[in-house]
Motif scaffolding. Structure first.
Motif, PDB file in Angstrom:
ATOM      1  N   PHE A   3       0.781  -1.100   0.052  1.00  0.00           N
ATOM      2  CA  PHE A   3       0.091  -0.020   0.025  1.00  0.00           C
ATOM      3  C   PHE A   3       0.968   1.186  -0.034  1.00  0.00           C
ATOM      4  O   PHE A   3       0.645   2.373  -0.848  1.00  0.00           O
ATOM      5  N   LEU A   4       1.961   1.254   0.807  1.00  0.00           N
ATOM      6  CA  LEU A   4       2.837   2.405   0.884  1.00  0.00           C
ATOM      7  C   LEU A   4       3.679   2.492  -0.437  1.00  0.00           C
ATOM      8  O   LEU A   4       3.675   3.570  -1.136  1.00  0.00           O
TER       9      LEU A   4
ATOM     10  N   SER B 211       0.070  -1.909  11.055  1.00  0.00           N
ATOM     11  CA  SER B 211      -0.250  -3.291  10.665  1.00  0.00           C
ATOM     12  C   SER B 211       0.671  -4.249  11.126  1.00  0.00           C
ATOM     13  O   SER B 211       1.544  -3.920  11.806  1.00  0.00           O
ATOM     14  N   CYS B 212       0.723  -5.503  10.755  1.00  0.00           N
ATOM     15  CA  CYS B 212       1.714  -6.461  11.105  1.00  0.00           C
ATOM     16  C   CYS B 212       3.180  -6.026  10.805  1.00  0.00           C
ATOM     17  O   CYS B 212       4.120  -6.406  11.241  1.00  0.00           O
TER      18      CYS B 212
ATOM     19  N   ASN C 256       4.425  13.422  26.403  1.00  0.00           N
ATOM     20  CA  ASN C 256       4.435  14.404  25.200  1.00  0.00           C
ATOM     21  C   ASN C 256       4.208  13.575  23.987  1.00  0.00           C
ATOM     22  O   ASN C 256       4.730  14.228  22.700  1.00  0.00           O
ATOM     23  N   VAL C 257       4.078  12.157  23.886  1.00  0.00           N
ATOM     24  CA  VAL C 257       4.041  11.463  22.665  1.00  0.00           C
ATOM     25  C   VAL C 257       2.721  11.099  22.250  1.00  0.00           C
ATOM     26  O   VAL C 257       1.913  10.716  22.985  1.00  0.00           O
ATOM     27  N   LEU C 258       2.322  11.544  20.909  1.00  0.00           N
ATOM     28  CA  LEU C 258       1.159  11.076  20.447  1.00  0.00           C
ATOM     29  C   LEU C 258       1.476   9.931  19.394  1.00  0.00           C
ATOM     30  O   LEU C 258       2.010  10.390  18.127  1.00  0.00           O
ATOM     31  N   ALA C 259       0.699   8.906  19.618  1.00  0.00           N
ATOM     32  CA  ALA C 259       0.902   7.610  18.776  1.00  0.00           C
ATOM     33  C   ALA C 259      -0.367   7.428  18.006  1.00  0.00           C
ATOM     34  O   ALA C 259      -1.325   7.088  18.738  1.00  0.00           O
ATOM     35  N   SER C 260      -0.186   7.361  16.646  1.00  0.00           N
ATOM     36  CA  SER C 260      -1.394   7.097  16.083  1.00  0.00           C
ATOM     37  C   SER C 260      -1.439   5.699  15.426  1.00  0.00           C
ATOM     38  O   SER C 260      -0.512   4.909  15.366  1.00  0.00           O
ATOM     39  N   GLN C 261      -2.726   5.079  15.226  1.00  0.00           N
ATOM     40  CA  GLN C 261      -2.893   4.052  14.937  1.00  0.00           C
ATOM     41  C   GLN C 261      -3.048   2.626  16.036  1.00  0.00           C
ATOM     42  O   GLN C 261      -3.949   2.312  16.616  1.00  0.00           O
ATOM     43  N   VAL C 262      -1.625   2.408  16.307  1.00  0.00           N
ATOM     44  CA  VAL C 262      -1.551   1.279  17.565  1.00  0.00           C
ATOM     45  C   VAL C 262      -2.566   0.320  17.256  1.00  0.00           C
ATOM     46  O   VAL C 262      -3.290  -0.123  18.246  1.00  0.00           O
TER      47      VAL C 262
ATOM     48  N   VAL D  87      -6.770  -0.444   4.857  1.00  0.00           N
ATOM     49  CA  VAL D  87      -5.407  -0.922   4.636  1.00  0.00           C
ATOM     50  C   VAL D  87      -5.203  -2.606   5.176  1.00  0.00           C
ATOM     51  O   VAL D  87      -4.164  -2.970   5.118  1.00  0.00           O
ATOM     52  N   GLY D  88      -6.233  -2.974   5.797  1.00  0.00           N
ATOM     53  CA  GLY D  88      -6.145  -4.303   6.215  1.00  0.00           C
ATOM     54  C   GLY D  88      -5.490  -4.332   7.414  1.00  0.00           C
ATOM     55  O   GLY D  88      -4.925  -5.458   7.524  1.00  0.00           O
ATOM     56  N   GLY D  89      -5.368  -3.346   8.239  1.00  0.00           N
ATOM     57  CA  GLY D  89      -4.484  -3.273   9.257  1.00  0.00           C
ATOM     58  C   GLY D  89      -4.952  -4.321  10.288  1.00  0.00           C
ATOM     59  O   GLY D  89      -4.087  -4.723  11.246  1.00  0.00           O
ATOM     60  N   GLY D  90      -6.230  -4.332  10.676  1.00  0.00           N
ATOM     61  CA  GLY D  90      -6.808  -4.975  11.670  1.00  0.00           C
ATOM     62  C   GLY D  90      -7.788  -4.131  12.712  1.00  0.00           C
ATOM     63  O   GLY D  90      -7.720  -3.095  12.352  1.00  0.00           O
TER      64      GLY D  90
END
Length: 390
Positions: free
Chosen positions: A39-40, A178-179, A206-212, A240-243
């Motif tokens: 995808f990327l 994703s995996c 102070n960290v912002l994590a997206s998706q996870v 994206v089929g990430g889960g």
């Protein structure tokens, strides 16, 4: 403002967006996506990100702001991934967002996939923008951002965190969407991504994590220990089929979790519906992710996740970021069903008024700061050019 058959609410918070994402909507690209890295590498980078310039960015930003206002979003974080649009990419976004009246936190997603020089230019773009837009009175502010572990060396990631600590703004990254990142990290470091970030000294409040999405219980324990905030994108994770992100486990650990549109489906009511529904199906439990919890993720918890402590709720002293929603539905709304009615059966057309910082962006159903038809025509023209692949 006469709120007949309307309910007054705090504005929604879109904690993770890619406003340029409209260029991917319906795109007829000759790319066959087989999994996340495909995808990327085969689609997103060559067909979208690498081709963005300031004019394309501004055309998409105008329509993104209109879509957010229509959906009752008053605050957002946007991540610009456009390696050939720096320097100045964030300024191009800011010009449009400022005219819209929305409250935004803008960042450029720096990474080393193009070159180390481009990666450093990305870090400098963020650092400059953060420093130039500091202060509580600024509707538009900057934060820092990197992409992932697999697009940045240890030295680059540590430098990015050091710069963020120095300029005082949060830092963002995509984490285990994703995996792929987990598999890559275990192959290269014999560690999970969260373990690697912890070893690099990257994780803190102070960290912002997206998706996870693809994370273990141990990784969640580490993130919770360091008070890392998370933004979940339930609809784009499906694309994206990430889960399915383990959001209920995050909440069980008292983690701060917001919601984001990710530049994909921009109707924020749909995003809330997805958060309400997909986890029930995935966990085969209708009690998980109750509507009130989802509402909090879209308002007060989402605001806290992106560093807006005085937004997301209606109380004295908070930001005047408010919306009103038409609640004249076929079935009555009461104190027991209000969150279900709002999330499951309302849509952007139910949003009657939108106010940010005490200023009208939408009044009595009419946009006051943006010309919808002009923006639509501009984006259509830009998209026709953008889709002429060489």
């Amino acid at each position: 403002m006469y709120l007949h058959n309307q309910i007054l609410l705090p504005g929604f918070v879109n904690g993770h967006n890619h406003m340029y994402g409209f260029y991917s909507h319906g795109i007829s690209a000759d790319a066959v996506v087989t999994e996340f890295s495909s995808f990327l590498e085969d689609f997103w980078w060559p067909y979208v990100e690498n081709r963005l310039d300031h004019r394309y960015i501004q055309a998409a930003t105008k329509w993104a702001c209109i879509e957010m206002i229509k959906s009752g979003v008053t605050s957002f974080v946007d991540i610009l991934e456009a390696p050939n649009a720096i320097p100045g990419g964030l300024d191009a976004e800011k010009e449009v967002v400022q005219a819209s009246g929305l409250r935004g936190k803008l960042t450029f997603e720096a990474c080393e996939r193009i070159s180390k020089e481009n990666a450093n230019a990305g870090l400098m773009e963020n650092d400059r923008f953060v420093r130039e837009n500091k202060g509580e009175h600024h509707l538009i502010q900057g934060i820092n951002s990197i992409h992932t572990l697999f697009t940045g060396s240890d030295e680059f990631i540590k430098k990015a965190k050091r710069m963020a600590d120095e300029n005082g703004a949060p830092i963002h990254m995509h984490l285990s969407e994703s995996c792929y990142e987990g598999d890559w990290c275990r192959a290269h470091y014999q560690q999970t991504p969260v373990e690697r970030y912890e070893q690099l000294g990257y994780l803190d409040r102070n960290v912002l994590a997206s998706q996870v999405v693809q994370v273990s219980d141990k990784e969640l324990d580490i993130l919770a220990k360091h008070q890392v905030s998370v933004v979940s994108m339930p609809i784009s994770n499906c694309e994206v089929g990430g889960g399915f992100a383990p959001v209920s486990k995050m909440l069980d650990r008292n983690m701060t979790v917001g919601l984001g549109a990710d530049g994909y489906v921009t109707n924020f009511f749909e995003v809330m519906r997805a958060a309400f529904l997909v986890h029930k199906a995935n966990q085969r439990d209708p009690q998980v992710m109750p509507a009130k919890t989802v509402y909090q993720m879209a308002t007060s918890m989402g605001a806290k996740a992106i560093g807006l402590e005085d937004a997301g709720s209606i109380r004295e002293g908070n930001l005047a970021d408010l919306i009103s929603v038409d609640i004249l539905l076929p079935t009555p709304i009461n104190e027991k069903n209000i969150y279900d009615q709002l999330i499951l059966f309302c849509n952007p057309q139910n949003v009657v008024n939108v106010m940010v910082d005490g200023q009208w962006l939408k009044r009595d159903g009419v946009l006051t700061t943006m010309d919808k038809e002009k923006a639509r025509q501009e984006l259509r023209q830009a998209t026709e050019e953008f889709w002429k692949f060489q």
